[in-house]
Design a protein around this motif. Structure first.
Motif, PDB file in Angstrom:
ATOM      1  N   GLN A   1       2.253   8.769   1.107  1.00  0.00           N
ATOM      2  CA  GLN A   1       1.667   8.130   2.292  1.00  0.00           C
ATOM      3  C   GLN A   1       0.408   7.357   1.944  1.00  0.00           C
TER       4      GLN A   1
ATOM      5  N   LYS B   1      -0.124   3.321   2.602  1.00  0.00           N
ATOM      6  CA  LYS B   1      -1.244   2.855   3.409  1.00  0.00           C
ATOM      7  C   LYS B   1      -2.144   1.926   2.589  1.00  0.00           C
TER       8      LYS B   1
ATOM      9  N   GLU C   1      -3.199  -1.913   3.467  1.00  0.00           N
ATOM     10  CA  GLU C   1      -4.607  -2.259   3.672  1.00  0.00           C
ATOM     11  C   GLU C   1      -5.181  -3.068   2.529  1.00  0.00           C
TER      12      GLU C   1
ATOM     13  N   LEU D   1      -3.178   5.059  13.489  1.00  0.00           N
ATOM     14  CA  LEU D   1      -3.834   4.675  12.242  1.00  0.00           C
ATOM     15  C   LEU D   1      -5.083   5.505  12.025  1.00  0.00           C
TER      16      LEU D   1
ATOM     17  N   ALA E   1       1.490   8.400  11.995  1.00  0.00           N
ATOM     18  CA  ALA E   1       1.845   6.981  11.943  1.00  0.00           C
ATOM     19  C   ALA E   1       3.270   6.743  12.448  1.00  0.00           C
TER      20      ALA E   1
END
Lengths: 315, 509
Positions: A268, A272, A276, B50, B234
């Motif tokens: 995860q 992410k 980002e 988020l 999420a």
């Protein structure tokens, strides 16, 4: 053996170096940058420029590559662009989820697959074999995240025995943390067991057909002595190879199951970080995971030596 | 081969195996199921999609920061309430002098930060000076651009002089980006936030949850909840299972609208639909010669069946819009009838403009559901009037660098503009969709000088009509805020005038 290990170590360093080049330059091509994503669309240009400078994004790529490798060699993974905290701290927290999860899932997979594969091989063509391999087929066909959802429905929604997901943290709640990993480990473990048990069965069948097994039986050895003394050891080489691959997958590749159980694991974090554009974090993680896979296959190679004495001598 | 060598079927072994394995798994599940505390309901658990990168609302733009800290942890001089009204925050009251440029704020007495430091006027000056300073990380410096000087005649008074009249000044000060921080803790607010709010940070388990607990030295009314936990989930389907399993009490903005019917049928839950500031557009790149032609843009707007889009992509949640304005705003005027779904008219307009059937358009779609699912439907509707639309899914990083900035390499994109009252973007030079109308710019600068609300509303209506007449973009729908929560949980915001989860009024009944 020493020559074998040093040769392997050189390969390890070389592979990591190539991996670092690939992961750095491929990510350079990715459009978008972390500063812009952090600051949004309404940001004023001077703010954006200041933050890009602060994060070092305005430096030439070659210099940034040098900084990164230099940092890694001195044991410094750098700071996350987005979170602004040391990457090692983040990775350590995530490993505290992903490694125990992988170990649990792996244990479950092995505990199911070895006996199932062996029994199916010995019962080849009979009803037991048919049933066991039928289940293995189903296990292969059912995606692990879907099985995970089923487990959540049964054990968290219908019966409130488990939480649907999340991870309380080892320090705050060790028992709860163990509990939080159980359903995802089961979801992952059962899927891997399906793959592994088929492999165990095939490998066992192959060795059971060898002449020395017949000889052993002919001279009156019991089934279990033939099985554990002769067959299993010889069947272990392909099985160990697969198990090594599976463990690597369980550490790095369980991102979908992590999502279903909203576990803060390595997969995860990587996903992410990519969204980002936390490129330092992505690079460290990819390098770390490739290093892990290489080290793991190295360990499996060493293990061959223990399983098969012939390999020990020739090396 | 195995049979040939005399290994007899060991059915006993198989049976033992099944039994043992079944026992191990079952006892594991039972043993683990029995442990773990039952929770008493004195706190509330929310699911957010988020994780915020840090907890300083004055640095960076991610909405996830405000979703945790706004009104709970940090406060500003003013605050925005559930209905989008400006209310007193740390400023108890204020006076605007007759020139309309001087604001005199009187601060509340006895306000302290979580670390015990007391609040005075110098903290206000520090916070605003810091926000606009060179090298500041504030993503909304524009909020403060009208400020000329900040004076602090005494510890309870702040006098702010503006260079120009700004009708939205008090509203701007209510944003999360304008909260008041303490000089001693400002630099460490990212990881150790110290504010004046009713809650303070208790624990942040990165990747999993953020827990706030009640602050003992809050100046105002004590909130009902002991603790507020934000759980980061999420995956939309995981949000659904977490609600069903009772792990979370509320999902303020559910990511899986398809699951809403299930919750509506479940007596344990309540589903509410509220408004947001998100105008969802099919934005058109007016730098492209084809889309410079107002007839082509109008044709595209007429080709779109807004209700079919809302039903298909959003499971019915959303309000059709005909211009760039939120329907709940008093200045809103409904222009959907002025630009109705009319494929025949669209085809006529395209024929007049000389656009050949099969003309290609590239549509870039960012990750949210409204864009990806909406894109499928919009592409089909545009195909029906003769366009060949290529859909390209992009992530936000790509969207910003390819569509919003850089070469603006797109023909169409679907995006929701979530900033409140942001019609002014059409007056910007070189904004991403490239709309350029001097008359609109004049109108916008006129609005800033009008302080009487009725006069402003008239001008806003005029502006909305101008954008609809120009088909500046194709206007699709206003995003809805769909909340699923436990039935006995009260006092949450139904609407989202700003992106926040104000938990100060939350309580169990």
């Amino acid at each position: 053996m020493a020559g074998f290990i040093s040769h392997r170590l050189m390969m390890l360093v070389l592979t990591l170096f190539v991996a670092s080049l690939v992961v750095f330059w491929v990510l350079e091509l990715l459009p978008g940058d972390a500063a812009q994503l952090l600051l949004g669309t309404e940001v004023q240009p001077d703010t954006l420029a200041a933050i890009r400078a602060q994060l070092g994004l305005d430096r030439p790529a070659l210099l940034r590559y040098g900084d990164w490798i230099g940092g890694l060699l001195t044991g410094d993974l750098g700071d996350s662009l987005v979170y602004g905290i040391p990457i090692w701290d983040m990775v350590r927290d995530r490993l505290a989820v992903s490694l125990p999860l992988a170990v649990m899932a792996f244990t479950i997979a092995t505990a199911i697959a070895l006996p199932v594969g062996m029994v199916a091989a010995m019962q080849r063509g009979r009803l037991t074999d048919l049933i066991l391999m039928g289940f293995a087929q189903i296990g292969l066909a059912v995606p692990n995240f879907w099985f995970g959802l089923l487990l959540i429905l049964v054990f968290a929604v219908l019966n409130n025995w488990f939480n649907a997901g999340g991870f309380p943290g080892w320090q705050d709640d060790p028992v709860g943390s163990l509990k939080a990993l159980f359903l995802p480990a089961l979801a992952l473990g059962v899927s891997e067991a399906a793959i592994l048990s088929r492999m165990v069965r095939a490998a066992m069948l192959e060795t059971l057909g060898e002449d020395y097994v017949r000889t052993a039986r002919a001279k009156g050895l019991s089934i279990s002595r033939v099985l554990f003394g002769h067959t299993l050891g010889n069947a272990m080489i392909p099985i160990a190879t697969l198990m090594g691959l599976q463990f690597a997958f369980l550490v790095a590749g369980s991102v979908i199951v992590e999502n279903v159980f909203y576990l803060p694991g390595i997969g995860q974090l990587l996903l992410k970080a990519i969204f980002e554009r936390d490129l330092i974090l992505v690079r460290d993680l990819v390098l770390m995971l490739s290093g892990f896979v290489i080290v793991l296959s190295f360990c499996v190679d060493i293990a061959y030596g223990f399983i098969d004495p012939r390999l020990r001598r020739t090396q | 081969m195995a049979q040939n060598i005399g290994i007899k079927p060991v059915s006993g072994m198989a049976r033992t195996l099944y039994r043992t394995m079944g026992l191990i798994i079952a006892s594991g599940i039972m043993a683990l199921a029995l442990i773990g505390p039952a929770s008493a309901k004195t706190g509330v658990v929310l699911a957010i999609t988020l994780e915020p990168p840090h907890l300083d609302p004055t640095a960076g733009a991610p909405a996830a920061i405000d979703e945790v800290v706004y009104a709970n942890l940090f406060e500003g001089l003013t605050r925005i309430d559930a209905l989008g009204q400006v209310k007193p925050g740390l400023a108890e009251r204020w006076v605007i002098e007759d020139d309309g440029l001087t604001y005199r704020f009187i601060l509340r007495k006895g306000v302290t930060f979580h670390d015990g430091a007391s609040l005075d006027s110098s903290d206000v000056k520090f916070s605003f000076d810091r926000a606009v300073a060179e090298g500041s990380e504030n993503a909304q410096k524009g909020l403060f651009s009208a400020i000329e000087t900040i004076e602090t005649p005494d510890p309870q008074t702040v006098v702010i002089k503006l260079t120009r009249k700004e009708g939205l000044f008090l509203w701007n000060l209510g944003w999360g980006d304008a909260v008041i921080v303490d000089p001693a803790s400002a630099e460490t607010n990212k990881t150790n936030p110290v504010g004046t709010g009713p809650y303070k940070l208790d624990n942040w388990t990165r990747g999993d949850s953020i827990r706030l607990v009640r602050s003992s030295n809050y100046w105002g009314q004590k909130p009902a909840m002991d603790s507020v936990t934000f759980k980061i989930i999420a995956d939309p389907s995981a949000q659904v299972t977490a609600l069903l399993a009772g792990d979370v009490d509320v999902v303020p903005n559910i990511g899986a609208p398809e699951s809403v019917a299930q919750f509506e049928a479940d007596p344990r839950f309540v589903v509410t639909q509220g408004t947001t500031e998100g105008e969802t557009l099919l934005a058109m790149n007016e730098r492209r010669p084809l889309l410079q032609d107002v007839r082509v843009r109008k044709a595209i707007q007429h080709a779109i069946d807004r209700q079919a889009l809302i039903d298909g992509a959003m499971f019915g949640f959303g309000t059709p819009i005909g211009s760039h304005f939120a329907p709940h705003n008093p200045a809103y005027t409904d222009l959907t009838e002025a630009t109705p779904y009319d494929p025949e008219k669209a085809k006529d307009l395209l024929a007049q403009a000389g656009v050949a059937p099969g003309t290609k358009l590239v549509m870039k779609l960012p990750p949210p559901t409204y864009a990806r699912r909406g894109g499928e439907i919009v592409a089909a509707q545009l195909k029906a009037v003769g366009f060949d639309v290529e859909q390209i899914p992009v992530d936000w990083g790509q969207w910003v660098s390819e569509v919003f900035k850089g070469d603006h390499d797109f023909d169409l994109t679907i995006v929701s503009h979530t900033e409140p009252l942001d019609i002014g973007i059409y007056a910007r030079d070189d904004y991403y969709f490239g709309y350029d109308n001097p008359a609109f710019k004049t109108l916008m600068s006129k609005i800033d000088t009008v302080s009487d609300p009725a006069g402003r509303n008239t001008l806003y209506k005029e502006a909305q009509r101008m954008l609809a007449d120009d088909a500046a973009n194709a206007f699709l729908f206003q995003l809805a805020k769909v909340t699923v929560q436990r039935k006995d949980l009260k006092g949450l915001w139904q609407n989202a005038p700003i992106q926040a989860n104000d938990m100060t009024g939350a309580r169990w009944e």
